[in-house]
Design a protein around this motif. Structure first.
Motif, PDB file in Angstrom:
ATOM      1  N   LEU A   1       2.946  16.224 -13.375  1.00 22.02           N
ATOM      2  CA  LEU A   1       3.655  16.880 -12.194  1.00 22.02           C
ATOM      3  C   LEU A   1       2.707  17.635 -11.477  1.00 22.02           C
ATOM      4  CD1 LEU A   1       6.098  17.600 -10.801  1.00 22.02           C
ATOM      5  CD2 LEU A   1       6.542  19.392 -11.939  1.00 22.02           C
ATOM      6  N   SER A   2       1.957  18.429 -12.098  1.00 22.83           N
ATOM      7  CA  SER A   2       0.607  19.215 -11.571  1.00 22.83           C
ATOM      8  C   SER A   2      -0.275  18.054 -10.751  1.00 22.83           C
ATOM      9  CB  SER A   2      -0.189  19.892 -12.613  1.00 22.83           C
ATOM     10  OG  SER A   2      -1.335  20.492 -11.929  1.00 22.83           O
ATOM     11  N   ILE A   3      -0.595  17.108 -11.402  1.00 27.97           N
ATOM     12  CA  ILE A   3      -1.293  15.897 -10.907  1.00 27.97           C
ATOM     13  C   ILE A   3      -0.811  15.401  -9.588  1.00 27.97           C
ATOM     14  CG2 ILE A   3      -2.574  13.865 -11.114  1.00 27.97           C
ATOM     15  CD1 ILE A   3      -2.888  14.604 -14.021  1.00 27.97           C
ATOM     16  N   ALA A   4       0.382  14.853  -9.762  1.00 25.44           N
ATOM     17  CA  ALA A   4       1.192  14.410  -8.724  1.00 25.44           C
ATOM     18  C   ALA A   4       1.368  15.386  -7.426  1.00 25.44           C
ATOM     19  CB  ALA A   4       2.496  14.179  -9.117  1.00 25.44           C
ATOM     20  N   ASN A   5       1.637  16.753  -7.876  1.00 22.43           N
ATOM     21  CA  ASN A   5       1.779  17.504  -6.649  1.00 22.43           C
ATOM     22  C   ASN A   5       0.303  17.808  -5.935  1.00 22.43           C
ATOM     23  OD1 ASN A   5       4.549  18.312  -6.784  1.00 22.43           O
ATOM     24  ND2 ASN A   5       4.097  19.856  -8.470  1.00 22.43           N
ATOM     25  N   SER A   6      -0.868  17.567  -6.846  1.00 23.04           N
ATOM     26  CA  SER A   6      -2.116  17.852  -5.916  1.00 23.04           C
ATOM     27  C   SER A   6      -2.596  16.752  -5.440  1.00 23.04           C
ATOM     28  CB  SER A   6      -3.050  18.416  -7.136  1.00 23.04           C
ATOM     29  OG  SER A   6      -3.350  16.937  -7.899  1.00 23.04           O
TER      30      SER A   6
ATOM     31  N   MET B   1       0.893  -1.354   0.013  1.00 25.22           N
ATOM     32  CA  MET B   1       0.015  -0.126   0.145  1.00 25.22           C
ATOM     33  C   MET B   1       0.968   1.237  -0.128  1.00 25.22           C
ATOM     34  SD  MET B   1      -2.871   1.329   2.778  1.00 25.22           S
ATOM     35  CE  MET B   1      -3.742   2.616   2.455  1.00 25.22           C
ATOM     36  N   ALA B   2       0.577   2.365  -0.885  1.00 22.53           N
ATOM     37  CA  ALA B   2       1.254   3.361  -0.928  1.00 22.53           C
ATOM     38  C   ALA B   2       1.331   4.305   0.083  1.00 22.53           C
ATOM     39  CB  ALA B   2       1.029   4.163  -2.305  1.00 22.53           C
ATOM     40  N   LEU B   3       2.286   4.943   0.611  1.00 20.71           N
ATOM     41  CA  LEU B   3       2.288   5.606   1.962  1.00 20.71           C
ATOM     42  C   LEU B   3       1.827   6.952   1.726  1.00 20.71           C
ATOM     43  CD1 LEU B   3       3.474   6.303   4.772  1.00 20.71           C
ATOM     44  CD2 LEU B   3       5.576   7.015   4.032  1.00 20.71           C
ATOM     45  N   ASN B   4       0.957   7.338   2.401  1.00 16.77           N
ATOM     46  CA  ASN B   4       0.419   8.666   2.451  1.00 16.77           C
ATOM     47  C   ASN B   4       1.073   9.840   3.233  1.00 16.77           C
ATOM     48  OD1 ASN B   4      -1.903   8.149   0.623  1.00 16.77           O
ATOM     49  ND2 ASN B   4      -2.767   7.159   2.232  1.00 16.77           N
ATOM     50  N   SER B   5       1.964  10.722   2.417  1.00 15.89           N
ATOM     51  CA  SER B   5       2.752  11.324   3.388  1.00 15.89           C
ATOM     52  C   SER B   5       2.824  12.822   2.741  1.00 15.89           C
ATOM     53  CB  SER B   5       4.284  10.745   3.166  1.00 15.89           C
ATOM     54  OG  SER B   5       5.205  11.703   3.677  1.00 15.89           O
ATOM     55  N   ILE B   6       2.927  13.793   3.521  1.00 19.78           N
ATOM     56  CA  ILE B   6       3.037  15.110   2.763  1.00 19.78           C
ATOM     57  C   ILE B   6       4.670  15.688   2.733  1.00 19.78           C
ATOM     58  CG2 ILE B   6       0.884  15.872   3.784  1.00 19.78           C
ATOM     59  CD1 ILE B   6       2.278  17.262   5.965  1.00 19.78           C
ATOM     60  N   ASN B   7       5.608  14.746   3.203  1.00 23.77           N
ATOM     61  CA  ASN B   7       7.125  14.989   3.224  1.00 23.77           C
ATOM     62  C   ASN B   7       7.486  14.763   2.093  1.00 23.77           C
ATOM     63  OD1 ASN B   7       7.170  16.479   6.047  1.00 23.77           O
ATOM     64  ND2 ASN B   7       7.154  14.364   6.926  1.00 23.77           N
ATOM     65  N   THR B   8       7.042  13.302   1.707  1.00 26.39           N
ATOM     66  CA  THR B   8       7.496  12.665   0.382  1.00 26.39           C
ATOM     67  C   THR B   8       6.659  12.094  -0.471  1.00 26.39           C
ATOM     68  OG1 THR B   8       9.515  11.513   1.893  1.00 26.39           O
ATOM     69  CG2 THR B   8       8.907  10.633  -0.251  1.00 26.39           C
ATOM     70  N   ASN B   9       6.731  13.066  -1.550  1.00 27.99           N
ATOM     71  CA  ASN B   9       5.683  12.675  -2.884  1.00 27.99           C
ATOM     72  C   ASN B   9       6.544  12.062  -3.937  1.00 27.99           C
ATOM     73  OD1 ASN B   9       4.259  12.754  -4.982  1.00 27.99           O
ATOM     74  ND2 ASN B   9       3.000  14.865  -4.088  1.00 27.99           N
ATOM     75  N   SER B  10       6.492  10.568  -3.945  1.00 29.92           N
ATOM     76  CA  SER B  10       7.152   9.819  -4.768  1.00 29.92           C
ATOM     77  C   SER B  10       6.656  10.181  -6.327  1.00 29.92           C
ATOM     78  CB  SER B  10       7.102   8.224  -4.571  1.00 29.92           C
ATOM     79  OG  SER B  10       7.374   7.899  -3.274  1.00 29.92           O
TER      80      SER B  10
END
Length: 273
Positions: free
Chosen positions: A258-263, A1-10
């Motif tokens: 990138l925009s989608i990934a950032n959002s 399961m992917a980690l939901n983190s605001i520090n690291t956005n793979s």
């Protein structure tokens, strides 16, 4: 399961890496279109760049060879022009000698023919002395063999001197006659001089033809070297144009990704409402 983190956005990092790669490719294509070259510096492809520079230097050095050969052509052309004049003068001298051999002439007529003969002889000396191009002569008193460049390695083509002075034609220092008998003898002497002159002019003509042939070869060689350098470093602009369109589209998609990934990280806020 992917980690939901605001520090690291793979996802954003991957999207950014792909976008940076696309931008780098796009910059390369734009540089090729701007310069018209796929290898513009040693940084692009060191081996190909070095090879192209070597061949380009050889091609440029051929300009010096062409200049030398063209100078040789001009030198021979001047010599041939002088030779034609000298040959004509010899023909006229023979005519005067033949006329003076007529024993029925009175003294005044004979002396007039002798004077004309002597004047023609002096004109031969003037023609040979003035047959210089760039300070050198192939037929004058100071004539010597000349070596013109033949290749980029400094090898040369030698054009031998063909002296057309009075002495070079096999005549005495001041050929003349004082009697009808001497005038008759002078006819055969001038005939020999005419034969010598025509042989020497033929040799100059052959040398000129050789320079013409080699100059044509050097021009073709230089064109071949330039074409070879072009094959090594020139860009296919049709191909680069098509690639530019593709990369521009890829860049726009990368920005969107990138925009989608950032959002995606903003969705975590819904967990705290």
């Amino acid at each position: 399961m992917a980690l939901n983190s605001i520090n690291t956005n793979s996802g954003a990092m991957i999207a950014l890496q792909n976008l940076n790669a696309t931008n780098a490719d796009l910059q390369t294509v734009q540089q090729r279109i701007n310069t018209g070259k796929k290898v513009g510096t040693a940084k692009d492809n060191g081996a190909v760049w070095a090879m192209a520079k070597t061949q380009s230097a050889t091609s440029q050095s051929m300009n010096a060879v062409k200049d030398s050969l063209q100078r040789g052509q001009s030198t021979i052309d001047v010599a041939l022009a002088a030779g034609d004049t000298i040959n004509d003068l010899l023909g006229k001298m023979k005519e005067k000698a033949l006329a003076a051999s007529d024993t029925s002439l009175n003294t005044a007529s004979f002396n007039a023919l002798k004077s004309d003969f002597d004047s023609l002889r002096k004109q031969i000396t003037k023609a040979s002395d003035n047959s210089k191009f760039n300070g050198v002569s192939l037929v004058g008193a100071s004539a010597k063999a000349l070596v013109f460049l033949a290749n980029a390695d400094g090898s040369g083509l030698t054009v031998n001197a063909q002296t057309l002075t009075i002495g070079g034609l096999g005549l005495s220092a001041t050929p003349t006659f004082t009697t009808a008998t001497e005038a008759k003898t002078m006819i055969s002497t001038i005939d020999k001089a005419i034969g010598t002159a025509t042989n020497k002019l033929a040799a100059l003509g052959t040398a000129s033809s050789g320079l013409d042939t080699h100059l044509t070869f050097v021009g073709k060689l230089q064109d071949s070297l330039d074409a070879g350098v072009g094959n090594l470093v020139d860009a296919d602009l049709a191909k680069e144009s098509a690639k530019l369109q593709s990369l521009q589209t890829k860049q726009q998609l990368g920005i969107q990704a990138l925009s989608i990934a950032n959002s995606s990280s903003s969705s975590i806020l819904s967990l705290f409402r």
